[in-house]
Design a protein around this motif. Structure first.
Motif, short mmCIF file in Angstrom:
data_model
loop_
_atom_site.label_atom_id
_atom_site.label_comp_id
_atom_site.label_asym_id
_atom_site.label_seq_id
_atom_site.Cartn_x
_atom_site.Cartn_y
_atom_site.Cartn_z
N CYS A 112 -18.98 -25.61 24.09
CA CYS A 112 -20.40 -25.59 23.70
C CYS A 112 -20.50 -25.20 22.24
O CYS A 112 -19.77 -24.33 21.76
N VAL A 114 -23.24 -24.02 20.74
CA VAL A 114 -24.28 -23.03 20.42
C VAL A 114 -23.64 -21.67 20.07
O VAL A 114 -24.11 -20.96 19.18
N GLY A 115 -22.57 -21.33 20.78
CA GLY A 115 -21.81 -20.13 20.42
C GLY A 115 -22.51 -18.81 20.69
O GLY A 115 -22.47 -17.90 19.84
N CYS A 116 -23.14 -18.67 21.85
CA CYS A 116 -23.77 -17.39 22.18
C CYS A 116 -22.70 -16.31 22.30
O CYS A 116 -21.62 -16.56 22.84
N PHE A 118 -22.34 -13.75 24.13
CA PHE A 118 -22.00 -13.18 25.44
C PHE A 118 -21.42 -14.23 26.39
O PHE A 118 -21.31 -13.98 27.59
N CYS A 119 -21.11 -15.42 25.87
CA CYS A 119 -20.74 -16.52 26.78
C CYS A 119 -19.32 -17.00 26.50
O CYS A 119 -18.96 -17.32 25.37
N THR A 121 -17.89 -19.77 27.48
CA THR A 121 -17.85 -21.17 27.03
C THR A 121 -18.14 -21.24 25.54
O THR A 121 -17.50 -21.98 24.79
N GLY A 122 -19.11 -20.46 25.09
CA GLY A 122 -19.48 -20.44 23.68
C GLY A 122 -18.32 -19.99 22.80
O GLY A 122 -18.11 -20.53 21.72
N GLY A 168 -21.60 -25.77 28.68
CA GLY A 168 -22.29 -26.65 27.75
C GLY A 168 -23.79 -26.49 27.70
O GLY A 168 -24.40 -25.86 28.57
N GLU A 169 -24.37 -27.04 26.66
CA GLU A 169 -25.82 -27.03 26.46
C GLU A 169 -26.34 -28.42 26.83
O GLU A 169 -26.18 -29.37 26.05
N SER A 202 -30.66 -23.16 26.08
CA SER A 202 -30.75 -22.03 25.17
C SER A 202 -31.90 -22.24 24.18
O SER A 202 -32.14 -21.40 23.33
FE1 SF4 Z 1 -24.95 -20.32 24.87
FE2 SF4 Z 1 -25.32 -21.75 27.13
FE3 SF4 Z 1 -23.66 -22.64 25.22
FE4 SF4 Z 1 -22.96 -20.52 26.63
S1 SF4 Z 1 -23.24 -22.57 27.40
S2 SF4 Z 1 -22.80 -20.76 24.41
S3 SF4 Z 1 -24.96 -19.53 26.98
S4 SF4 Z 1 -25.87 -22.35 25.05
#
Ligand code: SF4
Ligand code: SAH
Length: 394
Positions: A112, A114-116, A118-119, A121-122, A168-169, A202
């Motif tokens: 993903c 977005v790179g949150c 706390f995630c 996957t990010g 993923g987003e 997100s």
């Molecule tokens: Fe953020 Fe969702 Fe991507 Fe995880 S999967 S980084 S929570 S947008």
């Protein structure tokens, strides 16, 4: 030339494709039902289609589902599959059984962007978008595999709900997502109601509007912070689409949403976003006290943070989560605390990593939970199951 993958089409696309093959459009409906309702992948077995059409289909197209690399079952009944999507990438899909429903958590991307913070996957970064067939393939495999494995009677369903909450987003892979959603909803395929298909985002504002126009399903928005400063840090996409714009998009979405509320997800991070002051700010944010003209119709789902080593974060203590929930509830906002499922197999929210290239981290994570009961099915057995599902006649 790679054969066309029949799982790449929604019904309109399949009809156009069949027409291109010189067939009547309505034949596509029959074909669609064989594929999705009965889980048949071999066109030769589709007995009510003309032999000439079946032969043509067999020569130019196929049903390609990502191969299952592993299957793990949690002590609580949750099942996680790791699918090989090629090029060293893998994605995860999670089945969560409950008394009155079976929910499938589906991935939309390998990694993903977005790179949150706390995630998991990010933290892995972005590899690539999944195709429609790879998104639909997760549902196709899980539904037909589970029907067989759970010995479900003819006509019953294993999966009653789909949540786009895997890796993923989804709204950053919109062109593949849209036909996949249409397949999920189609009465000739999985026939899920719009209320039972949830897209979680997100906050990709322009795509929330597109989804409202094209295919309004239930919407979950990952909020995680009550102000822009904190959200900029936790969900970097907020710098592009700040809270005021995001909430305005939620208002617009509600005009045609199948549910009359938006679900806000809020991951509880110890010492970061979990004080009663944060909760009060949230109430102000959504109820419009001096911030917005009208209260926004919403529910909150508080997610206890599922930790993974690289995050450097920990989950809020239970008492703090309860105190936070109380503030929201006392303001009349329906608030639930999500029960963590499948954490013993790293299948809980935000723990999906799908890694195949980085074996060291997999080994590291596995060694850390040796005492937890895990029922692994090895890769060759899982592949045999997948092959069986692929070959099973209706
Ligand atoms: Fe953020 Fe969702 Fe991507 Fe995880 S999967 S980084 S929570 S947008
Ligand atoms: N990209 C989408 C959907 C996938 S993430 C989105 O962000 O909404 C699905 C949900 O899991 C989101 O609400 C996300 O914020 C949450 N989540 C991510 N990492 C988590 C973690 N480590 N613990 C708990 N929830 C997490």
């Amino acid at each position: 030339m790679t054969a066309v993958n029949l799982l790449d089409f929604d019904l309109a696309g399949l009809a156009a494709y069949c027409e291109g093959l010189g067939e009547k459009r309505f034949r596509a409906t029959q074909l669609f039902r064989w594929l999705h309702q009965r889980g048949v992948s071999d066109c030769a077995l589709m007995s009510d289609l003309a032999k000439s059409f079946r032969d043509k289909l067999s020569s130019v197209c196929e049903v390609r589902v990502p191969a299952v690399l592993s299957e793990q079952a949690s002590a609580d009944g949750t099942i996680k599959w790791l699918f090989d999507v090629g090029g060293g990438d893998a994605v995860e899909t999670v089945f969560i059984p409950e008394d009155d429903r079976g929910t499938l958590c589906v991935s939309s991307q390998a990694g993903c962007a977005v790179g949150c913070r706390f995630c998991s996957t990010g933290h892995q970064g972005f590899s690539r978008n999944l195709t429609t067939a790879e998104i639909v393939g997760q549902l196709w495999f899980a539904e037909h595999h589970l029907r067989h494995r759970l010995h479900l009677p003819e006509g019953s369903r294993a999966i009653t709900n789909v949540v786009m909450m895997g890796m993923g987003e989804p709204l950053q892979n919109y062109s593949a997502l849209l036909p996949a959603l249409r397949v999920m909803l189609d009465d000739h395929a999985y026939g899920l109601s719009r209320r039972r298909v949830t897209v979680s985002t997100s906050g990709v504002v322009p795509m929330i509007d597109r989804l409202r126009d094209d295919c309004p399903v239930a919407l979950a928005v990952s909020l995680h912070a009550p102000n822009d400063a904190l959200r900029d840090d936790l969900v970097p996409l907020n710098r592009k689409y700040p809270l005021a714009e995001l909430l305005a998009a939620c208002d617009r979405y509600l005009e045609s949403a199948p549910r009359d509320f938006i679900t806000f997800e809020y991951c509880m991070l110890d010492g970061v976003n979990d004080t009663v002051e944060h909760a009060s700010q949230l109430v102000d944010l959504v109820q419009g006290r001096g911030v917005r003209a009208e209260p926004l119709s919403c529910k909150f789902n508080l997610i206890p943070f599922n930790p993974f080593p690289a995050s450097g974060l920990t989950c809020s203590p239970r008492e703090r989560v309860k105190a936070f929930a109380n503030v929201l509830q006392e303001s009349g906002i329906v608030t639930t605390i999500r029960k963590t499922r499948g954490s013993d197999i790293d299948a809980a929210c935000g723990q999906l990593a799908g890694e195949v290239q980085d074996r060291t981290r997999v080994a590291e994570r596995r060694s850390g939970r040796a005492a937890i009961p895990i029922v692994p099915i090895d890769a060759s057995a899982a592949r045999a199951l997948a092959a069986q599902a692929l070959e099973r006649p209706a």
